[in-house]
Write a protein that holds these residues in place. Structure first.
Motif, short mmCIF file in Angstrom:
data_model
loop_
_atom_site.label_atom_id
_atom_site.label_comp_id
_atom_site.label_asym_id
_atom_site.label_seq_id
_atom_site.Cartn_x
_atom_site.Cartn_y
_atom_site.Cartn_z
N LEU A 1 -66.62 19.45 -121.62
CA LEU A 1 -65.25 18.80 -121.82
C LEU A 1 -64.69 19.11 -123.20
O LEU A 1 -63.64 19.46 -123.54
CB LEU A 1 -64.95 17.69 -121.11
N ILE A 2 -65.58 18.27 -123.95
CA ILE A 2 -65.37 18.31 -125.46
C ILE A 2 -65.11 19.78 -125.93
O ILE A 2 -64.47 20.18 -126.87
CB ILE A 2 -66.24 17.54 -126.27
N PHE A 3 -66.09 20.69 -125.67
CA PHE A 3 -65.97 22.12 -126.02
C PHE A 3 -64.85 22.87 -125.55
O PHE A 3 -63.91 23.50 -126.53
CB PHE A 3 -67.06 23.01 -125.52
N LEU A 4 -64.41 22.54 -124.45
CA LEU A 4 -63.17 23.17 -123.98
C LEU A 4 -61.82 22.73 -124.81
O LEU A 4 -60.92 23.47 -125.21
CB LEU A 4 -62.90 23.08 -122.53
N ILE A 5 -61.93 21.31 -124.96
CA ILE A 5 -60.68 20.73 -125.70
C ILE A 5 -60.72 21.24 -127.15
O ILE A 5 -59.63 21.73 -127.77
CB ILE A 5 -60.60 19.24 -125.62
N ALA A 6 -61.97 21.41 -127.49
CA ALA A 6 -62.13 22.00 -129.24
C ALA A 6 -61.47 23.23 -129.24
O ALA A 6 -60.71 23.64 -129.99
CB ALA A 6 -63.49 21.81 -129.46
N PHE A 7 -61.97 24.13 -128.32
CA PHE A 7 -61.33 25.52 -128.23
C PHE A 7 -59.91 25.61 -128.16
O PHE A 7 -59.17 26.34 -128.97
CB PHE A 7 -61.85 26.20 -127.17
N PHE A 8 -59.55 24.79 -127.30
CA PHE A 8 -57.83 24.96 -127.19
C PHE A 8 -57.10 24.34 -128.36
O PHE A 8 -56.31 25.03 -129.14
CB PHE A 8 -57.55 23.70 -125.91
N LEU A 9 -57.62 23.36 -128.93
CA LEU A 9 -57.22 22.71 -130.25
C LEU A 9 -57.41 23.56 -131.58
O LEU A 9 -56.16 23.84 -132.41
CB LEU A 9 -57.69 21.32 -130.42
N PHE A 10 -58.28 24.02 -131.61
CA PHE A 10 -58.77 25.03 -132.91
C PHE A 10 -57.77 26.33 -132.47
O PHE A 10 -57.42 26.87 -133.61
CB PHE A 10 -60.12 25.46 -132.71
N SER A 11 -57.47 26.92 -131.38
CA SER A 11 -56.57 27.95 -131.26
C SER A 11 -55.16 27.61 -131.91
O SER A 11 -54.71 28.32 -132.36
CB SER A 11 -56.52 28.26 -129.84
N PHE A 12 -54.73 26.14 -131.69
CA PHE A 12 -53.40 26.06 -132.01
C PHE A 12 -53.40 26.17 -133.53
O PHE A 12 -52.60 26.37 -134.19
CB PHE A 12 -53.20 24.78 -131.49
N ALA A 13 -54.57 25.46 -133.94
CA ALA A 13 -54.71 24.81 -135.63
C ALA A 13 -54.80 26.27 -136.41
O ALA A 13 -54.03 26.23 -137.40
CB ALA A 13 -55.96 24.03 -135.97
N TRP A 14 -55.33 27.22 -135.90
CA TRP A 14 -55.28 28.39 -136.57
C TRP A 14 -54.33 29.41 -136.20
O TRP A 14 -54.34 30.62 -136.47
CB TRP A 14 -56.74 29.18 -136.44
N GLY A 15 -53.29 29.02 -135.65
CA GLY A 15 -51.94 29.65 -135.33
C GLY A 15 -52.00 30.44 -134.16
O GLY A 15 -51.00 31.50 -134.34
N MET A 16 -52.76 30.34 -132.99
CA MET A 16 -52.56 31.16 -131.91
C MET A 16 -51.50 30.58 -131.11
O MET A 16 -51.71 29.36 -130.91
CB MET A 16 -53.97 31.15 -131.25
N GLY A 17 -50.44 31.25 -130.58
CA GLY A 17 -49.33 30.69 -130.13
C GLY A 17 -49.82 30.35 -128.47
O GLY A 17 -50.69 30.80 -127.98
N PRO A 18 -48.75 29.33 -127.91
CA PRO A 18 -49.04 28.78 -126.54
C PRO A 18 -49.09 30.11 -125.57
O PRO A 18 -50.11 30.08 -124.84
CB PRO A 18 -47.87 28.13 -126.40
N ASP A 19 -48.48 31.20 -125.79
CA ASP A 19 -48.27 32.34 -125.04
C ASP A 19 -49.68 33.24 -124.98
O ASP A 19 -50.32 33.61 -123.93
CB ASP A 19 -47.24 33.35 -125.48
#
Length: 179
Positions: free
Chosen positions: A57-75
């Motif tokens: 669960l923590i890994f999935l949350i981390a992947f999602f948050l890191f994606s946002f932090a490094w500029g990957m858009g919601p789309d």
């Protein structure tokens, strides 16, 4: 190196904050699972299984948050997750019973009234079983009957059948006889 740090200063700050928050969240969840396991007298191997689920669960949350932090858009994140879940969904549909047993194992961790060492009777019209719970795994129970025969019983079925406690902690009672 200094230029790299100054260029990505904001992303690095978000990354550090995310790591700190997720480590704290992981510690809180693991501590809660450990307390539930200890309070309910659940075997440590079952508690460790919950730790694995928490890590996923923590890994999935981390992947999602890191994606946002490094500029990957919601789309773009939505495309990645929907594609991934579509593939996983097709694969899990083919093996739904495994997912059902894992889910049942999680439910049993928190609310199963029987422990390892208890002798139970499963009221199944096709195959009634009276045996001692030898181990509780992620997918199934290991049950040993009076003849020494080992039966593996799926977790999802144990939650669907009526179960009676025949004798509490058989292993402790056997140890008293040998004294």
């Amino acid at each position: 190196m200094l230029e790299l740090i100054t260029t990505y200063k904001l992303q690095l700050a978000y990354t550090v904050a995310i790591i700190i928050i997720l480590v704290i969240l992981q510690v809180i969840l693991r501590t809660a699972a450990h307390k539930v396991g200890k309070r309910s007298e659940i075997n440590i191997t079952r508690t460790r299984l919950m730790f694995k689920y928490i890590n996923i669960l923590i890994f999935l949350i981390a992947f999602f948050l890191f994606s946002f932090a490094w500029g990957m858009g919601p789309d773009k994140i939505a495309i990645i997750f929907s594609s991934t879940f579509a593939v996983i969904g097709v694969a899990l549909f083919a093996i739904w019973s495994i997912l059902s047993n894992i889910t049942s194992g999680i439910i049993m961790f928190f609310s199963f009234p029987y422990r390892i060492g208890d002798k139970i009777r499963i009221h199944d019209k096709d195959m009634p079983i009276e045996a001692v719970i030898e181990d509780i795994k992620a997918f199934h129970l290991h049950l040993r009957d009076d003849d020494g025969e080992l039966t593996t019983y799926p977790n999802n079925l144990i939650l669907q059948k009526a179960v009676t406690l025949v004798q509490k902690d058989v292993y402790l009672d056997e140890g008293k006889d040998s004294l």
